[in-house]
Design a protein around this motif. Structure first.
Motif, PDB file in Angstrom:
ATOM      1  N   PHE A   1       0.780  -1.320  -0.002  1.00  0.00           N
ATOM      2  CA  PHE A   1      -0.118  -0.100   0.005  1.00  0.00           C
ATOM      3  C   PHE A   1       0.929   1.296   0.009  1.00  0.00           C
ATOM      4  O   PHE A   1       0.582   2.189  -0.854  1.00  0.00           O
ATOM      5  CB  PHE A   1      -0.898   0.008   1.136  1.00  0.00           C
ATOM      6  CG  PHE A   1      -1.580   1.384   1.481  1.00  0.00           C
ATOM      7  CD1 PHE A   1      -2.580   1.612   0.618  1.00  0.00           C
ATOM      8  CD2 PHE A   1      -1.214   2.099   2.616  1.00  0.00           C
ATOM      9  CE1 PHE A   1      -3.355   3.001   1.000  1.00  0.00           C
ATOM     10  CE2 PHE A   1      -1.703   3.471   2.746  1.00  0.00           C
ATOM     11  CZ  PHE A   1      -2.913   3.869   1.949  1.00  0.00           C
ATOM     12  N   PHE A   2       1.973   1.336   0.669  1.00  0.00           N
ATOM     13  CA  PHE A   2       2.828   2.373   0.677  1.00  0.00           C
ATOM     14  C   PHE A   2       3.565   2.736  -0.361  1.00  0.00           C
ATOM     15  O   PHE A   2       3.682   3.893  -0.988  1.00  0.00           O
ATOM     16  CB  PHE A   2       3.851   2.139   1.855  1.00  0.00           C
ATOM     17  CG  PHE A   2       3.406   2.471   3.480  1.00  0.00           C
ATOM     18  CD1 PHE A   2       2.411   3.563   3.852  1.00  0.00           C
ATOM     19  CD2 PHE A   2       3.749   1.624   4.178  1.00  0.00           C
ATOM     20  CE1 PHE A   2       1.909   3.631   5.026  1.00  0.00           C
ATOM     21  CE2 PHE A   2       3.416   1.841   5.687  1.00  0.00           C
ATOM     22  CZ  PHE A   2       2.558   2.770   5.994  1.00  0.00           C
ATOM     23  N   ILE A   3       3.993   1.436  -1.038  1.00  0.00           N
ATOM     24  CA  ILE A   3       4.571   1.547  -2.434  1.00  0.00           C
ATOM     25  C   ILE A   3       3.277   2.150  -3.273  1.00  0.00           C
ATOM     26  O   ILE A   3       3.816   3.042  -4.286  1.00  0.00           O
ATOM     27  CB  ILE A   3       4.966   0.326  -2.883  1.00  0.00           C
ATOM     28  CG1 ILE A   3       6.285  -0.126  -1.945  1.00  0.00           C
ATOM     29  CG2 ILE A   3       5.457   0.434  -4.264  1.00  0.00           C
ATOM     30  CD1 ILE A   3       7.333   0.763  -2.042  1.00  0.00           C
ATOM     31  N   GLU A   4       2.032   1.688  -3.146  1.00  0.00           N
ATOM     32  CA  GLU A   4       1.012   2.261  -4.297  1.00  0.00           C
ATOM     33  C   GLU A   4       1.140   3.783  -4.063  1.00  0.00           C
ATOM     34  O   GLU A   4       0.687   4.528  -5.114  1.00  0.00           O
ATOM     35  CB  GLU A   4      -0.275   1.421  -3.688  1.00  0.00           C
ATOM     36  CG  GLU A   4      -0.192   0.142  -4.392  1.00  0.00           C
ATOM     37  CD  GLU A   4      -1.184  -0.521  -4.007  1.00  0.00           C
ATOM     38  OE1 GLU A   4      -2.352  -0.056  -3.205  1.00  0.00           O
ATOM     39  OE2 GLU A   4      -1.260  -1.991  -4.172  1.00  0.00           O
TER      40      GLU A   4
ATOM     41  N   PRO B   1       0.354   9.928  -9.084  1.00  0.00           N
ATOM     42  CA  PRO B   1       0.918  10.972 -10.092  1.00  0.00           C
ATOM     43  C   PRO B   1       0.912  12.230  -9.569  1.00  0.00           C
ATOM     44  O   PRO B   1       1.469  13.096  -9.710  1.00  0.00           O
ATOM     45  CB  PRO B   1       0.285  10.665 -11.403  1.00  0.00           C
ATOM     46  CG  PRO B   1      -1.150  10.041 -10.775  1.00  0.00           C
ATOM     47  CD  PRO B   1      -0.875   9.265  -9.808  1.00  0.00           C
ATOM     48  N   ASP B   2      -0.186  12.649  -8.479  1.00  0.00           N
ATOM     49  CA  ASP B   2      -0.417  13.687  -8.098  1.00  0.00           C
ATOM     50  C   ASP B   2       0.627  14.118  -6.853  1.00  0.00           C
ATOM     51  O   ASP B   2       0.479  15.263  -6.322  1.00  0.00           O
ATOM     52  CB  ASP B   2      -1.924  13.935  -7.651  1.00  0.00           C
ATOM     53  CG  ASP B   2      -2.640  12.932  -6.727  1.00  0.00           C
ATOM     54  OD1 ASP B   2      -1.755  11.900  -6.498  1.00  0.00           O
ATOM     55  OD2 ASP B   2      -3.406  12.900  -6.153  1.00  0.00           O
ATOM     56  N   GLY B   3       1.325  13.266  -6.570  1.00  0.00           N
ATOM     57  CA  GLY B   3       2.454  13.403  -5.350  1.00  0.00           C
ATOM     58  C   GLY B   3       1.487  13.761  -3.928  1.00  0.00           C
ATOM     59  O   GLY B   3       0.636  13.237  -3.653  1.00  0.00           O
ATOM     60  N   GLY B   4       1.984  15.050  -3.327  1.00  0.00           N
ATOM     61  CA  GLY B   4       1.132  15.401  -2.253  1.00  0.00           C
ATOM     62  C   GLY B   4       1.706  15.115  -0.997  1.00  0.00           C
ATOM     63  O   GLY B   4       2.804  14.258  -0.833  1.00  0.00           O
ATOM     64  N   PRO B   5       1.140  15.658  -0.009  1.00  0.00           N
ATOM     65  CA  PRO B   5       1.823  15.383   1.409  1.00  0.00           C
ATOM     66  C   PRO B   5       1.888  13.664   1.993  1.00  0.00           C
ATOM     67  O   PRO B   5       2.604  13.254   2.785  1.00  0.00           O
ATOM     68  CB  PRO B   5       1.148  16.068   2.527  1.00  0.00           C
ATOM     69  CG  PRO B   5      -0.228  16.268   1.770  1.00  0.00           C
ATOM     70  CD  PRO B   5       0.145  16.514   0.379  1.00  0.00           C
ATOM     71  N   TRP B   6       0.885  13.039   1.537  1.00  0.00           N
ATOM     72  CA  TRP B   6       0.842  11.684   1.664  1.00  0.00           C
ATOM     73  C   TRP B   6       2.073  10.851   1.132  1.00  0.00           C
ATOM     74  O   TRP B   6       2.120   9.763   1.828  1.00  0.00           O
ATOM     75  CB  TRP B   6      -0.581  11.098   1.223  1.00  0.00           C
ATOM     76  CG  TRP B   6      -0.936  11.499  -0.099  1.00  0.00           C
ATOM     77  CD1 TRP B   6      -0.692  10.925  -1.284  1.00  0.00           C
ATOM     78  CD2 TRP B   6      -1.565  12.561  -0.403  1.00  0.00           C
ATOM     79  NE1 TRP B   6      -1.119  11.920  -2.346  1.00  0.00           N
ATOM     80  CE2 TRP B   6      -1.968  12.755  -1.989  1.00  0.00           C
ATOM     81  CE3 TRP B   6      -2.343  13.561   0.331  1.00  0.00           C
ATOM     82  CZ2 TRP B   6      -2.665  13.852  -2.463  1.00  0.00           C
ATOM     83  CZ3 TRP B   6      -3.438  14.415  -0.393  1.00  0.00           C
ATOM     84  CH2 TRP B   6      -3.480  14.597  -1.617  1.00  0.00           C
ATOM     85  N   THR B   7       2.639  11.272   0.205  1.00  0.00           N
ATOM     86  CA  THR B   7       4.041  10.514  -0.319  1.00  0.00           C
ATOM     87  C   THR B   7       4.986  10.533   0.872  1.00  0.00           C
ATOM     88  O   THR B   7       5.675   9.594   1.137  1.00  0.00           O
ATOM     89  CB  THR B   7       4.390  11.006  -1.488  1.00  0.00           C
ATOM     90  OG1 THR B   7       4.594  12.438  -1.461  1.00  0.00           O
ATOM     91  CG2 THR B   7       3.367  10.931  -2.530  1.00  0.00           C
ATOM     92  N   ASP B   8       4.970  11.575   1.600  1.00  0.00           N
ATOM     93  CA  ASP B   8       5.784  11.816   2.815  1.00  0.00           C
ATOM     94  C   ASP B   8       5.579  10.947   3.848  1.00  0.00           C
ATOM     95  O   ASP B   8       6.417  10.523   4.554  1.00  0.00           O
ATOM     96  CB  ASP B   8       6.015  13.317   3.250  1.00  0.00           C
ATOM     97  CG  ASP B   8       6.436  14.297   2.318  1.00  0.00           C
ATOM     98  OD1 ASP B   8       7.553  13.819   1.514  1.00  0.00           O
ATOM     99  OD2 ASP B   8       6.198  15.515   2.401  1.00  0.00           O
ATOM    100  N   ARG B   9       4.209  10.871   4.006  1.00  0.00           N
ATOM    101  CA  ARG B   9       3.640   9.937   5.289  1.00  0.00           C
ATOM    102  C   ARG B   9       3.950   8.392   4.589  1.00  0.00           C
ATOM    103  O   ARG B   9       4.582   7.679   5.361  1.00  0.00           O
ATOM    104  CB  ARG B   9       2.181   9.744   5.224  1.00  0.00           C
ATOM    105  CG  ARG B   9       1.499  11.256   5.197  1.00  0.00           C
ATOM    106  CD  ARG B   9       2.103  12.173   6.554  1.00  0.00           C
ATOM    107  NE  ARG B   9       1.494  13.365   6.716  1.00  0.00           N
ATOM    108  CZ  ARG B   9       2.006  14.361   6.623  1.00  0.00           C
ATOM    109  NH1 ARG B   9       3.271  14.638   6.129  1.00  0.00           N
ATOM    110  NH2 ARG B   9       1.275  15.505   6.698  1.00  0.00           N
ATOM    111  N   ALA B  10       3.716   8.030   3.592  1.00  0.00           N
ATOM    112  CA  ALA B  10       4.111   6.800   2.912  1.00  0.00           C
ATOM    113  C   ALA B  10       5.632   6.511   3.075  1.00  0.00           C
ATOM    114  O   ALA B  10       6.236   5.422   3.433  1.00  0.00           O
ATOM    115  CB  ALA B  10       3.711   6.360   1.414  1.00  0.00           C
ATOM    116  N   ALA B  11       6.528   7.385   2.707  1.00  0.00           N
ATOM    117  CA  ALA B  11       7.910   7.136   2.890  1.00  0.00           C
ATOM    118  C   ALA B  11       8.477   7.090   4.309  1.00  0.00           C
ATOM    119  O   ALA B  11       9.008   6.065   4.861  1.00  0.00           O
ATOM    120  CB  ALA B  11       8.790   8.511   2.593  1.00  0.00           C
ATOM    121  N   ARG B  12       7.585   7.700   5.368  1.00  0.00           N
ATOM    122  CA  ARG B  12       7.801   7.443   6.800  1.00  0.00           C
ATOM    123  C   ARG B  12       7.194   6.193   7.129  1.00  0.00           C
ATOM    124  O   ARG B  12       8.083   5.436   8.159  1.00  0.00           O
ATOM    125  CB  ARG B  12       6.932   8.506   7.506  1.00  0.00           C
ATOM    126  CG  ARG B  12       6.940   8.323   9.166  1.00  0.00           C
ATOM    127  CD  ARG B  12       5.663   9.260   9.714  1.00  0.00           C
ATOM    128  NE  ARG B  12       5.726   9.155  11.019  1.00  0.00           N
ATOM    129  CZ  ARG B  12       6.186  10.129  11.978  1.00  0.00           C
ATOM    130  NH1 ARG B  12       6.766  11.109  11.518  1.00  0.00           N
ATOM    131  NH2 ARG B  12       5.996   9.623  13.148  1.00  0.00           N
TER     132      ARG B  12
END
Length: 331
Positions: free
Chosen positions: A161-164, A169-180
């Protein structure tokens, strides 16, 4: 244990067995939960009254009840596993799952926080979709809490899920959450995390390839049990990427990930047409030198290349080259 659970069957159901007491809805739901722990299901008559109340009220009462009945939140009770949690059974009886999905998608932050704080620690598969929706909620406090709760769960699905999310494509702050979240999962799912991120570096979208290196660089060097054989190969490929943005990320990552095998490729990158790539390559050569990863036979060549770049027309390249030279001792 509730008083009702101790009484004979006929006393609880016959109207003349005892005087009926009136309870507030929140007390009623707490008693429902206490009874469910003992395997006693609420009657349709009792539920009919509660289900007339708005879902936000039912949710508040359920949240309060779960906090005071700890044995209901997914621990083994009378041989039942987590998926038979009395708390979640009651949530379904109260028709709350759909409401919570709506909360995560639409409502303000405060209701989301209340729900996440209660359901987040529950070791139930039913909690996963709600936590996933919460991570994309956009509210920092909610998505951060959801990322932390998700990262601690054992299911491999969470890493996927984090990888998904990183592929969005829209990026956003949730990509930082996924990286965390992925950083936290390294302790028990490290190889899968690294393998899936490396696979991202071959995606067609430039932003996805760059994002993969950005996340890996934030991890720092992989631990011994996380090592995957194609990391160096992926870095070499990315240093030749058609996108200068990706090449710069790869040059930066080679140093942050302490990949001494990439020194020859970084030396070549010092001649890249893009000044960002040259600057990051110089910075990474300095990092590798500081880590004492420059073999004696290449020190002179690295020093010569960095010295040449002191005259680079871009101030970032010359500055990074100057700093890197401080870490290269005379042979």
């Amino acid at each position: 244990m509730s008083t009702a659970a101790k009484e004979p069957f006929w006393r609880r159901w016959w109207p003349w067995g005892k005087k009926q007491k009136t309870m507030e809805p929140d007390e009623q739901i707490r008693e429902f939960l206490q009874n469910l722990v003992q395997g006693i299901v609420p009657s349709q008559e009792q539920l009919a009254v509660i289900l007339k109340e708005p879902p936000e009220k039912r949710s508040q009462w359920w949240l309060a009840a779960v906090r005071v009945v700890p044995t209901a939140t997914g621990k083994m009770v009378n041989g039942m596993g987590p998926s038979s949690s009395p708390a979640w059974r009651l949530a379904r009886i109260l028709r709350l799952e759909v409401y919570w999905q709506e909360v995560m998608s639409n409502l303000p932050t405060a209701p989301k926080e209340r729900v996440i704080e209660t359901i987040g620690p529950m070791p139930l598969p039913e909690v996963l979709p709600l936590l996933e929706a919460a991570l994309i909620s956009g509210a920092p406090s909610v998505s951060l809490a959801a990322a932390d709760y998700l990262a601690k769960r054992p299911e491999p699905r969470v890493t996927d899920f984090f990888i998904e999310v990183l592929h969005r494509p829209d990026g956003g702050p949730w990509t930082d959450r996924a990286a965390r979240g992925l950083a936290m999962r390294r302790s028990f799912d490290g190889q899968s995390v690294w393998s899936q991120l490396i696979a991202m570096t071959t995606q067609a979208e430039e932003e996805i390839r760059s994002r993969a290196w950005e996340v890996m660089a934030s991890f720092g060097p992989p631990a011994e049990q996380e090592e995957v054989g194609d990391l160096d190969g992926a870095l070499r490929n990315s240093l030749s990427d058609a996108s200068s943005h990706v090449r710069a990320r790869a040059a930066e990552s080679a140093g942050l990930l302490a990949r001494g095998a990439l020194i020859p490729a970084l030396m070549e990158a010092m001649s890249d047409e893009d000044e960002r790539v040259r600057a990051e390559a110089a910075r990474s050569l300095g990092r590798l030198a500081a880590l004492d990863l420059l073999a004696a036979e290449v020190k002179k060549d690295v020093r010569n290349i960095l010295t040449q770049r002191l005259e680079d027309p871009d101030y970032r390249v010359s500055g990074c080259a100057r700093q890197a030279l401080h870490y290269i001792t005379e042979s």
